[in-house]
Design a protein around this motif. Structure first.
Motif, short mmCIF file in Angstrom:
data_model
loop_
_atom_site.label_atom_id
_atom_site.label_comp_id
_atom_site.label_asym_id
_atom_site.label_seq_id
_atom_site.Cartn_x
_atom_site.Cartn_y
_atom_site.Cartn_z
N UNK A 1 0.81 -1.21 0.00
CA UNK A 1 0.00 0.00 0.00
C UNK A 1 0.85 1.26 0.00
N UNK A 2 2.12 1.14 0.38
CA UNK A 2 2.93 2.33 0.61
C UNK A 2 4.36 2.19 0.14
N UNK A 3 4.57 1.31 -0.82
CA UNK A 3 5.95 0.97 -1.22
C UNK A 3 6.75 2.20 -1.65
N UNK A 4 6.13 3.05 -2.47
CA UNK A 4 6.87 4.21 -2.98
C UNK A 4 7.32 5.10 -1.84
N UNK A 5 6.45 5.30 -0.87
CA UNK A 5 6.78 6.16 0.27
C UNK A 5 7.88 5.54 1.13
N UNK A 6 7.82 4.21 1.29
CA UNK A 6 8.84 3.53 2.11
C UNK A 6 10.22 3.67 1.44
N UNK A 7 10.25 3.47 0.12
CA UNK A 7 11.51 3.58 -0.62
C UNK A 7 12.05 5.01 -0.53
N UNK A 8 11.16 5.97 -0.68
CA UNK A 8 11.57 7.37 -0.65
C UNK A 8 12.15 7.73 0.72
N UNK A 9 11.44 7.32 1.75
CA UNK A 9 11.90 7.60 3.12
C UNK A 9 13.24 6.92 3.40
N UNK A 10 13.37 5.67 2.97
CA UNK A 10 14.62 4.94 3.21
C UNK A 10 15.77 5.60 2.44
N UNK A 11 15.49 6.04 1.20
CA UNK A 11 16.50 6.73 0.40
C UNK A 11 16.96 8.00 1.09
#
Ligand SMILES: CCC1=C(C)/C(=C/C2=NC(=C\c3[nH]c(/C=C4\NC(=O)[C@H](C)[C@H]4CC)c(C)c3CCC(=O)O)/C(CCC(=O)O)=C2C)NC1=O
Length: 169
Positions: A46-56
């Motif tokens: 549901x939130x993959x893009x946000x998780x990747x962005x935050x981790x980046x």
């Protein structure tokens, strides 16, 4: 591609044995964490893009050299390639979580990766840091969603970390 159940059955079949107590315990533990595995996968999806962005963002805060001139993630193209790689790790981690087995990671992610990274000068250390940051984000989210024991989340992230770092040393 194997999962927890097919791996176990394959092992017992080779020996021509019925499922013994150990096997039953393994199966109970896998099915016992089944709903939680699916729940975590759904929450990531549901939130993959946000998780990747935050981790980046967290990774580039800890290792800012990566995005400075001379850094491997410097230039828009390489920055995007780096986040895309993080997205691969996250997506395949969800597959491995649901499968309860790391076989999919060997088959689809780790095969030949070290050679590719070495030839392109992609640094392993920070890549592994990025994988670990995603693990922490996913575990936090799982805990917030009410999953009491999130230890099963570690497996795919730690496996990728171990395989990437060991083979490179
Ligand atoms: C699904 C399985 C799969 C994986 C895992 C995968 C990884 C992968 N990452 C690549 C590149 C890359 N990977 C990175 C990643 C990073 N650079 C950094 O400094 C950071 C530490 C890190 C991000 C966390 C970068 C910057 C490139 C581009 C390097 C270049 O072209 O110079 C390449 C070379 C080809 C390309 O650019 O697409 C591959 C194959 N491809 C796949 O199909």
């Amino acid at each position: 591609m194997r999962d927890a159940v097919t791996s176990l059955i394959a092992n017992y079949d080779i020996k021509g044995r019925y499922l013994d107590r150990d096997a039953i315990d393994t199966l109970k533990s896998y099915f016992g964490s089944g709903m939680a595995r699916v729940q975590v996968a759904a929450s990531i999806n549901a939130d993959a893009a946000a998780i990747v962005k935050q981790a980046g963002s967290q990774l580039f805060e800890v290792v800012p050299e990566l995005i400075r001139p001379g850094g491997n993630a410097y230039t828009t193209r390489r920055y995007a390639a780096c986040l895309r790689d993080m997205d691969y790790y996250l997506r395949y981690a969800t597959y491995a979580l649901v499968a309860g087995d790391t076989d999919v990671l060997d088959e689809r992610v780790l095969e030949g990766l070290r050679e590719t990274y070495n030839s392109l000068g992609v640094p392993i250390g920070p890549t592994v840091q990025g994988i670990q940051i995603m693990k922490e984000i996913v575990k936090e989210r799982a805990a917030k969603a009410g999953i009491a024991d999130t230890s099963f989340v570690d497996q795919p992230f730690d496996y990728m970390t171990r395989e990437l770092s060991e083979k490179n040393l």
